[in-house]
Design a protein around this motif. Structure first.
Motif: not given
Length: 182
Positions: A131-139
């Motif tokens: 499973k791959v999740y992406a987290l926004p850079a700004e956050a």
């Protein structure tokens, strides 16, 4: 003289409405001298998103040990149930982890996230336990501002958004699933 790890202690209160899990956890994390506050906070967020009443989820030696993930969940026999990476690991590392663990979870973040994903997507597509999740850079950059050596974090999760609050402020982190089943 070699630099030593800095110890961080966190009291993490989790209210995860998506998984119906509610609990408090006291954790101690060693921050490697080359690790940023952003990476430390992403590791703590990953812990909050995956912790449950089941024992076995814990932090590893991380950057100090190349054959270990950032977090893992072991069963009672010591077998790796979950291998959890934060950052942008290369495809060889991901596939090697998929061979060693029942499940591999990557919390990807950073400026080069889209380029990284375009490069590894096809190579890791055959891994059925990934499973791959992406987290926004700004956050994740905003999460870094919440880091303290002794901190209390409240993590409320609703509809794949983690709302993280501490004495230093609040941050909303959208957790986007890139690969794997939810």
């Amino acid at each position: 003289m070699a630099l030593r790890a800095t110890i961080y202690k966190a009291e993490i209160h989790v209210a995860d409405n998506d998984r119906a899990y509610y609990g408090s956890h006291a954790v101690t994390v060693a921050r490697h001298p080359s690790e940023t506050d952003e990476r430390l906070m992403v590791r703590l967020l990953a812990y909050a998103l995956l912790v449950d009443g089941d024992e076995g989820l814990g932090f590893t030696r991380g950057l100090s040990e190349t054959d270990e993930p950032d977090l893992w969940r072991l069963d009672l026999t010591g077998a790796i149930r979950q291998w959890i990476e934060v950052g942008l690991p290369d495809d060889r590392r991901i596939l090697k982890a998929c061979g060693r663990a029942q499940e591999v979870i990557v919390f990807a973040y950073g400026r080069g996230l889209e380029v990284w994903w375009a490069g590894v997507r096809g190579k890791v597509a055959r891994a059925g336990n990934l499973k791959v999740y992406a987290l926004p850079a700004e956050a994740t950059r905003a999460l870094a501002a919440l880091a303290e050596r002794g901190m209390t974090m409240n993590v409320n999760v609703t509809d794949r958004t983690a709302w993280v609050s501490s004495a230093r402020g609040d941050v909303g982190v959208d957790v986007e699933l890139l690969a794997g089943e939810s």
